[in-house]
Write a protein that holds these residues in place. Structure first.
Motif, PDB file in Angstrom:
ATOM      1  N   LYS A 317       0.828  -1.216   0.000  1.00 42.68           N
ATOM      2  CA  LYS A 317       0.000   0.000   0.000  1.00 42.68           C
ATOM      3  C   LYS A 317       0.862   1.266   0.000  1.00 42.68           C
ATOM      4  CE  LYS A 317      -4.358  -1.512   1.910  1.00 42.68           C
ATOM      5  NZ  LYS A 317      -4.010  -2.898   2.318  1.00 42.68           N
ATOM      6  N   SER A 318       2.072   1.135   0.527  1.00 40.35           N
ATOM      7  CA  SER A 318       2.942   2.315   0.585  1.00 40.35           C
ATOM      8  C   SER A 318       4.321   1.937   0.036  1.00 40.35           C
ATOM      9  CB  SER A 318       3.062   2.789   2.034  1.00 40.35           C
ATOM     10  OG  SER A 318       3.589   1.740   2.831  1.00 40.35           O
ATOM     11  N   LEU A 319       5.162   2.945  -0.123  1.00 39.69           N
ATOM     12  CA  LEU A 319       6.484   2.713  -0.708  1.00 39.69           C
ATOM     13  C   LEU A 319       7.464   2.197   0.346  1.00 39.69           C
ATOM     14  CD1 LEU A 319       6.896   5.853  -3.020  1.00 39.69           C
ATOM     15  CD2 LEU A 319       5.827   3.640  -3.516  1.00 39.69           C
ATOM     16  N   THR A 320       8.509   1.561  -0.139  1.00 36.26           N
ATOM     17  CA  THR A 320       9.567   1.029   0.734  1.00 36.26           C
ATOM     18  C   THR A 320      10.863   1.764   0.429  1.00 36.26           C
ATOM     19  OG1 THR A 320       8.527  -1.146   0.853  1.00 36.26           O
ATOM     20  CG2 THR A 320      10.887  -1.059   1.314  1.00 36.26           C
ATOM     21  N   LEU A 321      11.563   2.136   1.486  1.00 36.45           N
ATOM     22  CA  LEU A 321      12.862   2.802   1.356  1.00 36.45           C
ATOM     23  C   LEU A 321      13.953   1.734   1.456  1.00 36.45           C
ATOM     24  CD1 LEU A 321      13.809   5.898   1.346  1.00 36.45           C
ATOM     25  CD2 LEU A 321      14.393   5.505   3.750  1.00 36.45           C
ATOM     26  N   ILE A 322      14.775   1.649   0.402  1.00 40.49           N
ATOM     27  CA  ILE A 322      15.904   0.717   0.431  1.00 40.49           C
ATOM     28  C   ILE A 322      17.119   1.569   0.794  1.00 40.49           C
ATOM     29  CG2 ILE A 322      17.257  -0.962  -0.887  1.00 40.49           C
ATOM     30  CD1 ILE A 322      14.296  -1.782  -0.790  1.00 40.49           C
ATOM     31  N   ALA A 323      17.470   1.545   2.071  1.00 40.96           N
ATOM     32  CA  ALA A 323      18.458   2.505   2.592  1.00 40.96           C
ATOM     33  C   ALA A 323      19.789   1.814   2.898  1.00 40.96           C
ATOM     34  CB  ALA A 323      17.903   3.150   3.860  1.00 40.96           C
ATOM     35  N   GLU A 339      10.362   6.739  12.825  1.00 43.36           N
ATOM     36  CA  GLU A 339       9.106   7.498  12.991  1.00 43.36           C
ATOM     37  C   GLU A 339       8.337   7.618  11.688  1.00 43.36           C
ATOM     38  OE1 GLU A 339       9.604  11.375  14.703  1.00 43.36           O
ATOM     39  OE2 GLU A 339      10.821  10.512  16.333  1.00 43.36           O
ATOM     40  N   MET A 340       9.078   7.873  10.608  1.00 42.81           N
ATOM     41  CA  MET A 340       8.420   8.085   9.310  1.00 42.81           C
ATOM     42  C   MET A 340       7.626   6.847   8.883  1.00 42.81           C
ATOM     43  SD  MET A 340      10.193   8.992   5.633  1.00 42.81           S
ATOM     44  CE  MET A 340      11.121   7.464   5.448  1.00 42.81           C
ATOM     45  N   VAL A 341       8.235   5.670   8.987  1.00 49.51           N
ATOM     46  CA  VAL A 341       7.530   4.471   8.494  1.00 49.51           C
ATOM     47  C   VAL A 341       6.390   4.052   9.425  1.00 49.51           C
ATOM     48  CG1 VAL A 341       9.532   3.636   7.192  1.00 49.51           C
ATOM     49  CG2 VAL A 341       9.167   2.795   9.517  1.00 49.51           C
ATOM     50  N   ALA A 342       6.476   4.487  10.700  1.00 49.88           N
ATOM     51  CA  ALA A 342       5.445   4.087  11.663  1.00 49.88           C
ATOM     52  C   ALA A 342       4.241   5.024  11.661  1.00 49.88           C
ATOM     53  CB  ALA A 342       6.057   4.018  13.068  1.00 49.88           C
ATOM     54  N   ALA A 343       4.372   6.172  11.012  1.00 50.12           N
ATOM     55  CA  ALA A 343       3.278   7.153  11.043  1.00 50.12           C
ATOM     56  C   ALA A 343       2.037   6.587  10.355  1.00 50.12           C
ATOM     57  CB  ALA A 343       3.723   8.436  10.348  1.00 50.12           C
TER      58      ALA A 343
END
Ligand code: SUG
Length: 446
Positions: A317-323, A339-343
């Motif tokens: 449903k949302s994008l994934t950051l490959i960091a 925090e960003m991914v948990a919002a």
């Protein structure tokens, strides 16, 4: 709208990966100059990242390293004799030139060129412009071979337009996809193509080099037959360049409707937002901004938070950051990402950390290592199939790396004439693992 998929093509790290401190304005390159490099590990880390993305359900491709040391170029500078001798003489008498001839920098495929998907182009072709990389001598040497690679990958001239690099002059300085972003409802929908430049041709600069000019970006948009009603040219903040963001992709990354960026990435953020909103077709742009108070430019540059890949995993449903794992090791960026991914309703809702430490030490994170090419199913079928990663290909490449690459390359090893034969043997073998053919590398044609 058509059905299409964004495919990441990663540059395979070459056998001469080393730390020569060649890139002014790239802080990692300067800081790690003369460190002992680990080419085998570097290449395996790169293949590991490609495998990981494939395991997550994404299509993945691979692009070959270039011939280094670049013997034919050294010959053009007057060095003569057998290949090993050419290298030995160049190393002893012109160390700066020799270091440029040895750089494995083609691994950073985000600088190979700029790509426009066919849906964005008036002539209906998928366009690729090879980057001239003229700011840094060692990178300028890549353009010719990169063009050869892209022509092998995209052979069908009815569907693909591969453009040679722009004339290599300061006025037309171009670094490819690292200074180019695209936002769209999805890969197959018409996108807004966003070119980020560091300066105009006539603009003098103090401080670190600005590697992209507005004029180069204009030329690429013209060649790609882009609709100016859906194209944006925006200036990178001088402050970001001087803090070590030598490419836009060190401070910003976009995918689909999301632009993830640092507060200080752009010269005029409000104008950029407004123009993207006005030009977006069929989607509402989402800007995920990281405030300086949370992550300063210095932390952004050392952690490479923004040099992440933004991807949509199948069904997500949302994008994934490959960091890069360095982002997790920095308290400020790690905390921000958590925090960003948990919002609730996060646009970027997941993070995956990858290990590309050897590349990172030269200023190349996960996003630098890949060139994104949006392809329709027909385009994908028309591309050379052997560049797409399969388990068999990944196994073959790993075995090839383990057979040919040195464990370590220390500064004192770099002048070794044996390095020439070793790398040529390795690359010769590679031309039958990837669909390159027996005349791909200059040494094969000599
Ligand atoms: O051009 N480093 C590369 C890193 C490129 C990263 N790419 C993107 N941001 N897309 C560069 O500065 C260092 C080589 C050395 O110093 O040995 C180097 O070329």
């Amino acid at each position: 709208m058509v059905s299409a998929e964004e495919i990441n093509f990663d540059g395979l790290v070459g056998p001469t990966h080393n730390y020569a401190g060649l890139s002014e304005g790239n802080l990692a390159s300067a800081r790690n100059r003369d460190m002992v490099a680990r080419p085998r590990e570097a290449a395996l880390q790169g293949i590991g990242k490609m495998r990981r993305l494939r395991a997550l359900g994404l299509s993945q491709g691979v692009l070959p390293p270039h011939e280094r040391p670049n013997i034919s170029w050294l010959r053009s500078l007057g060095f003569a004799g057998a290949d090993g001798e050419v290298w030995e003489k160049a190393w002893k008498s012109e160390p700066n030139i020799a270091r440029a001839a040895l750089a494995a920098s083609a691994m950073w495929a985000a600088n190979a060129g700029a790509i426009s998907p066919s849906i964005d182009c008036a002539d209906g072709k998928l366009h690729a412009s090879v980057a001239n990389l003229q700011t840094m001598l060692h990178r300028l040497l890549e353009a010719e071979q990169t063009e050869r690679t892209l022509r092998r990958l995209l052979p069908d001239q009815q569907r693909f337009a591969v453009h040679p690099a722009l004339f290599p002059h300061d006025a037309l300085s171009d670094e490819g996809a690292a200074n180019h972003m695209r936002m769209a409802a999805n890969a197959g929908a018409p996108g807004v193509e966003i070119f980020i430049y560091g300066r105009r041709a006539s603009e003098p600069r103090t401080g670190f080099p600005a590697r992209q000019t507005l004029e180069a970006s204009h030329a690429i948009a013209r060649r790609h037959t882009l609709d100016l009603g859906r194209t944006v040219f925006a200036k990178q903040a001088a402050k970001a360049i001087d803090a070590g963001a030598f490419h836009n992709d060190v401070v910003a990354v976009a995918h689909e409707h999301v632009l993830f960026h640092h507060d200080d990435a752009f010269d005029d953020k409000a104008a950029l937002y407004a123009e993207i909103r006005a030009k977006a077709q069929g989607f509402e742009p989402v800007f995920v901004e990281v405030p300086t108070a949370r992550v300063g430019l210095e932390d952004a540059v050392t952690s490479y938070l923004f040099n992440s890949q933004l991807v949509r995993l199948p069904g997500a449903k949302s994008l994934t950051l490959i960091a890069p794992s360095e982002t997790r090791e920095n308290n400020r960026t790690a905390e921000f990402v958590r925090e960003m991914v948990a919002a609730p309703n996060a646009a970027i809702g997941q993070v995956e950390y990858v290990e590309v430490r050897e590349s990172m030490r030269n200023g190349g994170g996960p996003a630098c290592l890949r060139l994104r090419i949006v392809m329709t199913p027909e385009e994908r079928a028309a591309a050379a199939q052997g560049f797409f990663l399969t388990d068999v290909l990944a196994d073959g490449l790993e075995a090839w790396v383990k057979k040919h690459y040195r464990e370590e390359l220390a500064p004192a090893d770099l002048g070794d004439p044996a390095l020439v034969g070793e790398t040529q043997t390795a690359l010769d073998e590679l031309t039958s693992i990837l669909p390159l053919g027996a005349d791909f590398y200059p040494f094969q044609r000599a």
